[in-house]
Design an enzyme around this catalytic site. Sequence first.
Site, PDB file in Angstrom:
ATOM      1  N   ASP A  62       0.880  -1.166   0.000  1.00  0.00           N
ATOM      2  CA  ASP A  62       0.000   0.000   0.000  1.00  0.00           C
ATOM      3  C   ASP A  62       0.927   1.228   0.000  1.00  0.00           C
ATOM      4  O   ASP A  62       2.138   1.098   0.258  1.00  0.00           O
ATOM      5  CB  ASP A  62      -0.888  -0.022   1.247  1.00  0.00           C
TER       6      ASP A  62
ATOM      7  N   ASP B  26      -0.149   5.140   0.844  1.00  0.00           N
ATOM      8  CA  ASP B  26      -0.401   6.163   1.869  1.00  0.00           C
ATOM      9  C   ASP B  26      -0.387   5.539   3.259  1.00  0.00           C
ATOM     10  O   ASP B  26      -1.165   4.624   3.550  1.00  0.00           O
ATOM     11  CB  ASP B  26      -1.750   6.834   1.610  1.00  0.00           C
TER      12      ASP B  26
HETATM   13  C1  XBP Z   1      -5.489   6.181   0.028  1.00  0.00           C
HETATM   14  C2  XBP Z   1      -6.576   7.088  -0.290  1.00  0.00           C
HETATM   15  C3  XBP Z   1      -6.285   8.244  -1.108  1.00  0.00           C
HETATM   16  C4  XBP Z   1      -5.365   9.287  -0.486  1.00  0.00           C
HETATM   17  C5  XBP Z   1      -5.331  10.540  -1.302  1.00  0.00           C
HETATM   18  O1  XBP Z   1      -5.781   4.975  -0.616  1.00  0.00           O
HETATM   19  O2  XBP Z   1      -7.700   6.879   0.091  1.00  0.00           O
HETATM   20  O3  XBP Z   1      -7.495   8.860  -1.352  1.00  0.00           O
HETATM   21  O4  XBP Z   1      -5.844   9.629   0.792  1.00  0.00           O
HETATM   22  O5  XBP Z   1      -5.099  10.262  -2.633  1.00  0.00           O
HETATM   23  P1  XBP Z   1      -4.893   3.670  -0.323  1.00  0.00           P
HETATM   24  P2  XBP Z   1      -6.032  10.808  -3.800  1.00  0.00           P
HETATM   25  O6  XBP Z   1      -5.263   3.200   1.050  1.00  0.00           O
HETATM   26  O7  XBP Z   1      -5.240   2.687  -1.363  1.00  0.00           O
HETATM   27  O8  XBP Z   1      -3.460   4.057  -0.431  1.00  0.00           O
HETATM   28  O9  XBP Z   1      -6.308  12.228  -3.480  1.00  0.00           O
HETATM   29  O10 XBP Z   1      -5.229  10.608  -5.046  1.00  0.00           O
HETATM   30  O11 XBP Z   1      -7.277   9.981  -3.793  1.00  0.00           O
END
Ligand code: XBP
Length: 261
Positions: free
Chosen positions: A10, A12
Site C-alpha cells: 500500500d 499512503d
Molecule cells: C489512500 C486514499 C487516497 C489518499 C489521497 O488509498 O484513500 O485517497 O488519501 O489520494 P490507499 P487521492 O489506502 O489505497 O493508499 O487524493 O489521489 O485519492
Amino acid sequence: MRRLDALLWDVDGVLAETERDGHRVAFNQAFEACGLPWRWDDARYGELLRISGGRERLLADMATHADAPSLARDREALARAVHARKNTFHAQRIAAGAIPLRDGVLELMQECLARGVRMGIASTTSRANVDALLHHHLGAAWQGRFAAIVCGEDVQRKKPDPEVYVQALRRLGDGPLRVVAIEDSPDGVAAARAAAVPVLVTRSAYFAAATMAGAIAIGPGLQDRDGWRPALPRDGRPPGRVGLDDIAVWVDRREAVPRFA
Ligand code: XBP
C-alpha cells in the site's frame, strides 16, 4: 519456511506518512488557493479518512458545508478542481523533501530486489501521487522495480473493495503465489483479505488505534522487530528491522494462530 514470491505495498501511510505530512496539508493549501474558507484539522481529516479517495473525501465533506454549491454537478466540478490542485501541492511537498519514506521501507524493498521477491503497488491513491513519491525516493526508473502497479485510476471501486488486489494479483501472473500485503488502514486490510491476500499492518499516524480485523501481524513499523503481535523470535539476534524471513514466519503461522484485531 517457504520463501515469498511477491510483496504488495500500500502507499499512503505504509511507504510514508503521506496523509499526515502530505495530503491533509495539501488539501488545505488547495482550499486557500481556490478561495475556499474550508480547512481540515487533524481530527477532521482522521474522520474523513474513512472515505477512500481524495475527491470522494472532499465530496463527502462538502455535503456538510452550507456554503458548498447546491447542484451536484457543480460540487463535482469543484471537487475535481480542488483535488487536482491538491495533488499538485502534494507533489511539490514531496519534491521539497517534506515526506520521507518510513523507516525500514527502503531496506525491505532492497531486500526484495536482492532476493528476487517481486514487488507490487496496490493503492487506490492517484497514480500521480505514487509517481511523485517513488520518483523522488527511488529515482526516475522506479517503475522498473515493480512487477505490478495498480492505482486509483485503474479500478472501478476503491478500497475496501478487493479490486485493487485482484488486479495486482492478475498482473503478477498465473499460478499459486505466496504473496503478502502491507497495509495501515482497516479498509486496506479488508481489501487484501477479500482478495485472499494475507496482510500485515504497520501502524500509521491516523490509524494508530484502529481495529484491523484479520491481519496476520500488527506492529509499529518495519524498522523494528520489537512491538509486533505475534512477537518475532529473538533467536539471540540483536534488535533490528523486519525482514523477508520474519514476514515468511508470519505467513507460515497464519493458519496456526488466531488472526489479530
Ligand atoms: C489512500 C486514499 C487516497 C489518499 C489521497 O488509498 O484513500 O485517497 O488519501 O489520494 P490507499 P487521492 O489506502 O489505497 O493508499 O487524493 O489521489 O485519492
